[in-house]
Motif scaffolding. Structure first.
Motif, PDB file in Angstrom:
ATOM      1  N   ASP A 168       0.841  -1.189   0.000  1.00 45.70           N
ATOM      2  CA  ASP A 168       0.000   0.000   0.000  1.00 45.70           C
ATOM      3  C   ASP A 168       0.885   1.250   0.000  1.00 45.70           C
ATOM      4  O   ASP A 168       2.067   1.188   0.365  1.00 45.70           O
ATOM      5  CB  ASP A 168      -0.922  -0.017   1.227  1.00 45.70           C
ATOM      6  N   VAL A 221       1.255   3.836   1.891  1.00 41.44           N
ATOM      7  CA  VAL A 221       1.881   4.275   3.143  1.00 41.44           C
ATOM      8  C   VAL A 221       3.038   3.352   3.511  1.00 41.44           C
ATOM      9  O   VAL A 221       4.155   3.803   3.791  1.00 41.44           O
ATOM     10  CB  VAL A 221       0.837   4.340   4.278  1.00 41.44           C
ATOM     11  N   SER A 270      -0.947  10.677   5.366  1.00 38.74           N
ATOM     12  CA  SER A 270      -1.769   9.695   6.065  1.00 38.74           C
ATOM     13  C   SER A 270      -2.506   8.778   5.106  1.00 38.74           C
ATOM     14  O   SER A 270      -2.700   9.083   3.928  1.00 38.74           O
ATOM     15  CB  SER A 270      -2.772  10.415   6.975  1.00 38.74           C
ATOM     16  N   SER A 271      -2.944   7.643   5.638  1.00 44.71           N
ATOM     17  CA  SER A 271      -3.651   6.636   4.841  1.00 44.71           C
ATOM     18  C   SER A 271      -5.109   7.039   4.628  1.00 44.71           C
ATOM     19  O   SER A 271      -5.662   7.878   5.343  1.00 44.71           O
ATOM     20  CB  SER A 271      -3.608   5.288   5.549  1.00 44.71           C
ATOM     21  N   TYR A 326      -7.409   1.725   6.962  1.00 44.41           N
ATOM     22  CA  TYR A 326      -6.532   0.878   7.771  1.00 44.41           C
ATOM     23  C   TYR A 326      -7.106  -0.532   7.856  1.00 44.41           C
ATOM     24  O   TYR A 326      -8.239  -0.798   7.439  1.00 44.41           O
ATOM     25  CB  TYR A 326      -6.316   1.479   9.158  1.00 44.41           C
ATOM     26  N   LEU A 349      -6.841  -3.410   3.895  1.00 47.23           N
ATOM     27  CA  LEU A 349      -7.189  -2.081   4.389  1.00 47.23           C
ATOM     28  C   LEU A 349      -8.672  -1.838   4.138  1.00 47.23           C
ATOM     29  O   LEU A 349      -9.074  -1.350   3.089  1.00 47.23           O
ATOM     30  CB  LEU A 349      -6.313  -1.030   3.699  1.00 47.23           C
ATOM     31  N   SER A 363      -9.728   5.612   7.364  1.00 47.76           N
ATOM     32  CA  SER A 363      -8.832   6.209   8.356  1.00 47.76           C
ATOM     33  C   SER A 363      -9.188   7.666   8.597  1.00 47.76           C
ATOM     34  O   SER A 363      -9.659   8.356   7.692  1.00 47.76           O
ATOM     35  CB  SER A 363      -7.383   6.144   7.875  1.00 47.76           C
ATOM     36  N   ASP A 381      -1.293   6.877  11.727  1.00 47.14           N
ATOM     37  CA  ASP A 381      -0.784   5.678  11.043  1.00 47.14           C
ATOM     38  C   ASP A 381       0.540   5.266  11.668  1.00 47.14           C
ATOM     39  O   ASP A 381       1.619   5.637  11.204  1.00 47.14           O
ATOM     40  CB  ASP A 381      -0.615   5.959   9.552  1.00 47.14           C
TER      41      ASP A 381
END
Length: 347
Positions: free
Chosen positions: A150, A152, A172-173, A176, A189, A193, A315
Motif C-alpha cells: 500500500d 503508506v 496519512s492513509s 486501515y 485495508l 482512516s 498511522d
C-alpha cells in the motif's frame, strides 16, 4: 543550543545487503513461507539478504538465548558488509540483550539503518539515545512480503534511501486494517482512516502545525527502560533537542485505557516530556476501555495540561498501515480535517 548532531546512516542502494536478525522473537516453521516471500520481494528490489542463524527458530517467545541473540545483532550491526538490519517482527523480551550489546563499538562504528516496530522499538529507542544515530520505526520484514505494498507502507524504502541533509514527506492513509489475516500477501485495508485531535469537537478540527525532533516507540516495551542505563532521555533532550524540542510518537499493544494512562504518567514523571511540542498516538491494538475511562480520557489525564497538540489514530504501530518515523530526525507535522502529513529533515 544543541550540543551534538544526529548521525544518519548511508542511504540504501541496490546491491546492498540487508541483515535479517531476530533479537526478540524468531520465526517458527509454520511461518517460514513468509520469510521466503519477503526475501523474494527484497531481491526483486535489488537487495541481498543475509539471515542470522537463529532467525528461523522460536521457543518461549525468543529465537535463542539472550547471549546468542545479542551476539548475532552485534555482529550484523558491526559488519561493514551489511548496510541495514530489518528483523522479522517484534516479540516480548528484547530488553534482555541490551546489557550484552557492545555499545562502545556501536557508538564508534558508522551508523546503519535498523527498521522495525513493537519490541524492536526497545532497541531502536536505546540505539538512538545511546549512540546519537538515527533509527527507523516502521514496518517489519515479514510485512514486506507482498509485491504490491500500500502507498503508506511502501514509503519505508524512500525513508531509508534519503540522505543526510535531505527531506522527505509522508501522508496519512485513506484506510486501515481492522483484523490481521496472515494468509493475505499484504494488508486488508478495509476501514476508513481519520487522524483525530484531542479535545476537538467532532467535525470542528482546526488545522494544526508543530515541529520537533522525533522520538518514541511502543509504550508496552520502551517504558520498561525507565530508570535503566538504556534510556538516557534527559541527556538526549539536552544534547540533541535543546533548540527544536521534541515530537513524541507512541503506540500501544495489549494495554487498556488505565494501562496507557499509567505508562504516560510514569514517562512524564521521569522527565521524558520536557520540551515536547506535540504528540502522535497510533491506533491502539488489543485495546479495551476501563469502565467509563477511555483512550481519550487516558490521553487527556496524562497530557491535557501541557497545552500542546495531541493527535491520535495516527498511522503508527500494530494496526496497519504505518508511516516510517525516524528517531532523531527533525519532524514537521501538519493536520487538517482528519488528514495528516509528516515531513522529516535529516539534520
Amino acid at each position: 543550543m544543541n550540543l551534538h548532531s544526529i548521525r544518519y546512516p548511508q542511504p540504501l542502494v541496490k546491491g546492498d545487503t540487508i541483515g535479517v536478525a531476530a533479537p526478540s522473537s524468531g520465526v517458527g516453521e509454520s511461518m517460514h513461507r513468509h520469510l521466503e516471500d519477503s526475501k523474494h520481494h527484497m531481491e526483486r528490489l535489488g537487495f541481498n539478504i543475509k539471515e542470522s542463524t537463529s532467525l528461523r527458530n522460536n521457543s518461549k517467545c525468543v529465537s535463542a538465548p539472550k547471549e546468542t541473540r545479542a551476539a548475532e545483532l552485534n555482529a550484523f550491526m558491526l559488519d561493514p558488509g551489511i548496510q541495514a538490519v530489518i528483523p522479522p517482527w517484534g516479540g516480548e523480551f528484547l530488553m534482555d540483550i541490551l546489557p550484552l550489546l557492545d555499545w562502545e563499538a556501536l557508538k564508534k562504528s558508522p551508523p546503519k539503518w535498523v527498521l522495525g516496530y513493537s519490541d524492536l522499538s526497545t532497541f531502536l529507542f536505546a540505539y538512538t539515545l545511546l549512540t546519537g544515530s538515527a533509527s527507523a520505526h516502521g514496518t517489519n520484514y515479514v510485512d514486506l512480503r507482498s509485491n504490491e505494498l500500500d502507498p503508506v507502507t511502501a514509503r519505508w524504502l524512500d525513508v531509508l534511501q534519503t540522505k543526510a541533509d535531505e527531506e522527505i514527506t509522508q501522508v496519512s492513509s485513506t484506510h486501515y486494517q481492522s483484523k490481521w489475516n496472515m494468509a493475505l500477501p499484504g494488508f486488508n485495508l478495509d476501514t476508513p482512516s481519520s487522524w483525530k485531535q484531542l479535545g476537538a469537537t467532532e467535525g470542528k478540527h482546526a488545522p494544526v502545525r508543530f515541529s520537533g525532533r522525533l522520538i518514541g516507540g511502543c509504550m508496552d516495551t520502551i517504558t520498561c527502560l525507565i530508570g535503566t542505563p538504556y534510556a538516557p532521555v534527559k541527556d538526549y533532550l539536552h544534547q540533541y533537542c535543546a533548540d527544536e524540542g521534541t515530537i513524541w510518537y507512541l503506540e500501544s499493544c495489549e494495554m487498556n485505557a488505565s494501562d496507557i494512562y499509567r505508562r504516560l504518567w510514569q514517562m512524564r514523571q521521569a522527565g521524558w516530556f520536557v520540551g515536547a511540542n506535540g504528540f502522535l498516538f497510533g491506533r491502539p491494538a488489543g485495546y479495551s476501555d476501563t469502565a467509563d475511562f477511555t483512550f481519550t480520557d487516558a490521553l487527556s489525564s496524562a497530557l491535557g495540561d501541557l497545552n500542546v497538540p495531541v493527535l491520535y489514530d495516527v498511522d503508527l504501530g500494530h494496526i496497519p498501515p504505518q508511516m516510517t518515523f525516524v528517531n532523531g530526525a527533525l519532524g514537521q507535522v501538519s493536520y487538517e480535517d482528519g488528514g495528516g502529513a509528516l515531513h522529516m529533515i535529516y539534520v
